[in-house]
Design a protein around this motif. Structure first.
Motif, PDB file in Angstrom:
ATOM      1  N   LYS A 102     -39.048  -1.975  20.886  1.00 62.44           N
ATOM      2  CA  LYS A 102     -39.255  -2.169  19.017  1.00 62.44           C
ATOM      3  C   LYS A 102     -39.306  -3.324  18.776  1.00 62.44           C
ATOM      4  CE  LYS A 102     -34.222  -0.412  19.962  1.00 62.44           C
ATOM      5  NZ  LYS A 102     -32.609  -0.500  20.361  1.00 62.44           N
ATOM      6  N   LEU A 103     -39.882  -3.536  17.610  1.00 52.76           N
ATOM      7  CA  LEU A 103     -40.588  -5.200  17.315  1.00 52.76           C
ATOM      8  C   LEU A 103     -39.694  -5.467  15.953  1.00 52.76           C
ATOM      9  CD1 LEU A 103     -43.082  -6.228  18.176  1.00 52.76           C
ATOM     10  CD2 LEU A 103     -44.268  -5.802  15.718  1.00 52.76           C
ATOM     11  N   SER A 104     -39.072  -6.478  16.145  1.00 50.18           N
ATOM     12  CA  SER A 104     -38.003  -7.403  15.169  1.00 50.18           C
ATOM     13  C   SER A 104     -38.732  -9.279  14.996  1.00 50.18           C
ATOM     14  CB  SER A 104     -36.685  -7.239  15.919  1.00 50.18           C
ATOM     15  OG  SER A 104     -36.458  -8.112  16.474  1.00 50.18           O
ATOM     16  N   LEU A 105     -38.121  -9.078  13.641  1.00 52.03           N
ATOM     17  CA  LEU A 105     -38.804 -10.603  12.782  1.00 52.03           C
ATOM     18  C   LEU A 105     -37.234 -10.803  12.451  1.00 52.03           C
ATOM     19  CD1 LEU A 105     -41.452 -12.772  12.180  1.00 52.03           C
ATOM     20  CD2 LEU A 105     -40.914 -11.552   9.838  1.00 52.03           C
ATOM     21  N   ASN A 106     -37.267 -12.225  12.726  1.00 48.73           N
ATOM     22  CA  ASN A 106     -36.335 -13.000  12.667  1.00 48.73           C
ATOM     23  C   ASN A 106     -36.327 -14.366  12.351  1.00 48.73           C
ATOM     24  OD1 ASN A 106     -33.590 -10.750  13.234  1.00 48.73           O
ATOM     25  ND2 ASN A 106     -35.163 -10.943  15.068  1.00 48.73           N
ATOM     26  N   SER A 107     -35.485 -14.510  11.249  1.00 51.21           N
ATOM     27  CA  SER A 107     -36.002 -16.075  10.757  1.00 51.21           C
ATOM     28  C   SER A 107     -34.567 -17.011  11.366  1.00 51.21           C
ATOM     29  CB  SER A 107     -34.977 -15.986   9.393  1.00 51.21           C
ATOM     30  OG  SER A 107     -35.742 -15.391   8.595  1.00 51.21           O
ATOM     31  N   THR A 108     -35.330 -18.081  12.175  1.00 51.09           N
ATOM     32  CA  THR A 108     -34.926 -19.030  12.712  1.00 51.09           C
ATOM     33  C   THR A 108     -34.720 -20.216  12.049  1.00 51.09           C
ATOM     34  OG1 THR A 108     -36.866 -19.356  13.905  1.00 51.09           O
ATOM     35  CG2 THR A 108     -35.577 -17.622  14.509  1.00 51.09           C
ATOM     36  N   ALA A 109     -33.982 -21.508  12.659  1.00 49.89           N
ATOM     37  CA  ALA A 109     -34.100 -22.693  12.205  1.00 49.89           C
ATOM     38  C   ALA A 109     -35.768 -23.416  12.462  1.00 49.89           C
ATOM     39  CB  ALA A 109     -33.192 -23.788  13.137  1.00 49.89           C
ATOM     40  N   LEU A 110     -36.195 -24.480  11.324  1.00 46.32           N
ATOM     41  CA  LEU A 110     -37.114 -25.408  11.796  1.00 46.32           C
ATOM     42  C   LEU A 110     -37.721 -25.803  12.905  1.00 46.32           C
ATOM     43  CD1 LEU A 110     -39.272 -24.672   9.849  1.00 46.32           C
ATOM     44  CD2 LEU A 110     -39.829 -27.687   9.049  1.00 46.32           C
TER      45      LEU A 110
END
Length: 490
Positions: free
Chosen positions: A302-310
């Protein structure tokens, strides 16, 4: 789910009863004290002499059974610790929580964690023999070493004069029907990449790219299977697209043990807002590539991309480039197959653990080789790579291999005993893993050694399992070998 009571009913019951007890007492590497104390108190309750040496190894002695007093002394050897690995979604503290074994058909497994059959089954067999009243054997010693999985501290620390035995049976092998007479040596390599930081661009967007679902496994016995290394797969994406996407890394971390193939890794970074669509496109393309390449070896990838805090800071571009290039160029996996032993890995490298600190990124690798020159060649390669990258490197914990002795008397006994029981020839093997036998030779050069065990699949990972039938076969063989140990030479 199968209960422990049902596991207690498996053959041989004394072994499985001990294994249940071992699973109930947490014993990851460096945290074996509670299990050690339990075993010591048990031995004392049965009037079995027990010694704890200066590093924590246990040596328990048992007199010969009636009529066997003239036999050579045998030491049955196992290690106390287990590898602590779990699935990402499993809530488990290996220092405080027991292992939860269960039966799945012909196998015993754990619940989302490593099982500890490596080397818990071997340990259980030794303790079951110590506790028996009806097993025929000569004078016995049981040696339980500490910290085998995280540095072989116990084997390194064992001093001359602690053992009286002429024969050692190591119980840390993982394939029924194979008798091991040699193993690889190894050394840890830690590469330290200096890191400089800069304030994060406030106009960028932050993300974390993660890879998971890989099988992982033992970095020795599974290294030839072509499984994905999570650290290398993340580094490969960065090497291909970091410049194109104007990525600024804030963290890279992956793997948890230098002797386990990394199953998970992630990197955190920022990209300009106008690169986000391209980022998603490139990740989709990369996932398709990996799914095609690793369809058989890693079907659950599995390859996943998630938004995070700067983040507050990101790596300076020059330092980031050196890190990515080093990780991408670092060798990994099988380096060379043996010319002398068909189908056996001679030399390998596992890029095991990557961690990001304030002043550097640490890259921990484990080198294994059946021959010293093979290990030294990989050391030289990593030294050159570090020099080119402006990184530092240190080598530590070097341990020797166990040189095969084809004239070993105990190996001949085990082979003949196996043939008489199962009416087929066992395979005489050398294993690409770090058994402790090579280290024992330093202080006990004349010790005649052999290694046997049941079939264990996927050790050092949460898919670890031990085959029930082969545990019984291993037990039957071990007891028959003990009965056939010859008399001491007058």
């Amino acid at each position: 789910m199968t209960t422990a009571t049902e596991i207690n009913q498996l053959f041989p019951r004394p072994l499985w009863q001990w294994f249940e007890q071992i699973c109930a007492i947490p014993h990851p590497s460096k945290h074996e004290a509670a299990l050690s104390e339990f075993i010591q108190q048990w031995a004392k309750s049965r009037n079995l002499p027990v010694v704890v040496d200066h590093v924590g190894n246990l040596i328990i002695r048992k007199p010969a059974s009636a009529g066997m007093e003239d036999r050579k002394t045998v030491v049955i050897q196992a290690h106390l610790d287990m590898v602590p690995q779990k699935n990402a979604d499993k809530v488990h503290d290996f220092v405080t929580d027991p292992i939860q074994p269960w039966i799945d058909g012909e196998w015993v497994k754990a619940t989302g964690t490593t099982l500890g059959s490596d080397n818990g089954i071997g340990m259980a067999s030794a303790l079951a023999i110590l506790g028996s009243n009806d097993i025929k054997h000569g004078p016995l010693e049981v040696l339980l070493t500490v910290d085998e999985e995280a540095g072989m501290t116990g084997a390194f620390g064992l001093q001359a004069g602690m053992l009286d035995a002429e024969i050692l049976i190591n119980t840390d092998s993982e394939q029924e029907g194979e008798i091991y007479m040699g193993c690889a040596g190894g050394v840890d390599a830690e590469i330290t990449v200096p890191m400089q930081w800069q304030a994060a661009d406030q106009q960028h967007q932050a993300f974390t790219l993660s890879i998971a679902g890989l099988k992982g496994g033992h970095s020795g016995v599974n290294i030839h299977l072509g499984r994905g290394n999570a650290n290398k797969l993340i580094a490969r994406f960065l090497a291909g697209h970091a410049v194109e996407l104007n990525m600024a890394l804030s963290e890279f971390k992956g793997g948890s043990l230098r002797n386990a193939i990394p199953r998970e890794a992630q990197c955190s970074f920022t990209v300009p807002a106008d690169k986000v669509d391209l980022l998603n496109q490139r990740i989709g393309q990369y996932l398709s590539i990996l799914q095609a390449e690793l369809a058989t070896a890693e079907p659950a990838l599995k390859l996943s991309l998630n938004s995070t805090a700067l983040p507050a800071n990101t790596m300076q571009i020059a330092a980031q480039k050196k890190l990515i290039n080093l990780l991408n160029a670092c060798p990994n996996g099988v380096i060379r197959m043996s010319d002398e032993i068909a189908g056996v890995t001679e030399s390998s490298l596992n890029l095991g653990v990557v961690t990001t600190e304030a002043e550097h990124v640490s890259v921990l690798c484990l080198i294994r080789s059946l021959i010293d020159s093979g290990r030294e060649n990989i050391e030289s390669t990593l030294q050159s790579l570090s020099d080119l990258s402006g990184a530092g490197i240190t080598f530590s914990g070097c341990y020797p291999g166990w040189k095969p002795d084809t004239s070993s008397p105990v190996m001949a006994i085990v082979k003949e005993t196996y043939e008489s029981i199962y009416h087929k020839e066992p395979e005489i093997m050398v294993i690409h893993a770090g058994l402790e036998c090579g280290l024992f030779k330093k202080h006990y050069p004349t010790l005649d050694m052999v290694s046997i065990g049941p079939t264990i699949r996927f050790p050092h990972g949460p898919d670890e399992m031990v085959n029930i039938t082969t545990v019984g076969q291993y037990w039957t063989l071990l007891l028959a070998v003990l009965e056939r140990i010859p008399a001491k030479v007058a």
